[in-house]
Design an enzyme around this catalytic site. Structure first.
Site, PDB file in Angstrom:
ATOM      1  N   TYR A  41       0.755  -1.241  -0.095  1.00  0.00           N
ATOM      2  CA  TYR A  41       0.179   0.087   0.025  1.00  0.00           C
ATOM      3  C   TYR A  41       0.950   1.346   0.149  1.00  0.00           C
ATOM      4  CZ  TYR A  41      -3.328   3.436   1.777  1.00  0.00           C
ATOM      5  OH  TYR A  41      -3.874   4.730   2.140  1.00  0.00           O
ATOM      6  N   GLU A  73     -11.694   5.858   5.497  1.00  0.00           N
ATOM      7  CA  GLU A  73     -10.961   6.680   6.576  1.00  0.00           C
ATOM      8  C   GLU A  73     -11.968   6.757   7.868  1.00  0.00           C
ATOM      9  OE1 GLU A  73      -7.835   7.787   6.896  1.00  0.00           O
ATOM     10  OE2 GLU A  73      -6.954   7.434   4.958  1.00  0.00           O
ATOM     11  N   TRP A  77      -5.304   0.929  10.427  1.00  0.00           N
ATOM     12  CA  TRP A  77      -5.435   1.052   9.008  1.00  0.00           C
ATOM     13  C   TRP A  77      -5.270  -0.410   8.367  1.00  0.00           C
ATOM     14  CZ3 TRP A  77      -8.081   3.689   6.019  1.00  0.00           C
ATOM     15  CH2 TRP A  77      -7.757   3.502   4.607  1.00  0.00           C
TER      16      TRP A  77
END
Length: 197
Positions: free
Chosen positions: A25, A47, A55
């Site tokens: 990522y 988010e 995350w």
């Protein structure tokens, strides 16, 4: 905390050096410009779901999120009703938080409504600062900025939820509006939006 040199000789922050999913990522996606409506709506939604979670948890669930939320097509999600909410609440592949699910549906409707005044991309990118941070360590990376505070207020005024200043700063980092790659990282300046230095 500074940079970690990987087995490939590339410098990354510690959070991107541990997990292969986070490393990929970081190397290919985080901080690259996202200017299309669907892409921004997806990242804004993820988010919001990430709030209070790691995350990597969201990244692992992203394929299930995309399937559950019709590929984050704002028009499709804006049409979700009570049955869809219950379907989503029963989906173990995503984060089953009713408030966040309802906010995502409401944010899709707000995204569609924004088209009359330029659209989500124009609004979000209008808060690009004149300068980007130049952090040498993770401690030097801010968690919000005057621009993320202003973006949060602008989105809330248009009916968006789960768009606080810290969440909006994370969005701005993720989509290239600011470059918080550490100085010396192999990704610093690769977005084409900001110089490497």
């Amino acid at each position: 905390m500074g940079l970690v040199i990987g087995d490939d000789g590339l410098a990354r922050p510690p959070w991107a050096a541990r997990d292969p999913l986070l490393r990929d990522y970081y190397d290919s996606e985080w901080g690259m410009p996202v200017r299309d409506e669907r892409g921004l709506f997806e990242r804004l939604s993820l988010e919001a779901f990430q709030s209070g979670l790691s995350w990597v948890t969201i990244l692992r669930k992203r394929p299930a999120f995309r399937e559950a939320f019709s590929g984050f097509n704002p028009d499709a999600v804006a049409g979700f009703g009570d049955k869809d909410v219950e379907r989503l609440m029963a989906n173990a592949g995503i984060v089953r938080n009713r408030a966040k699910i309802l906010a995502t549906i409401g944010n899709a409707r707000a995204t569609v409504a924004l088209r009359e005044s330029g659209g989500l991309s124009d609004l979000v990118w209008s808060f690009q600062p004149e300068e980007s941070p130049r952090p040498r360590s993770l401690e030097e990376i801010p968690s919000q900025s005057s621009e993320s505070v202003a973006l949060s207020k602008a989105l809330r005024a248009r009916g968006f939820r789960f768009v606080g200043p810290t969440t909006m700063f994370a969005l701005m980092e993720a989509v290239g509006i600011v470059d918080t790659h550490l100085l010396g990282s192999h990704r610093r300046g690769t977005s084409g939006v900001w110089p490497a230095g």
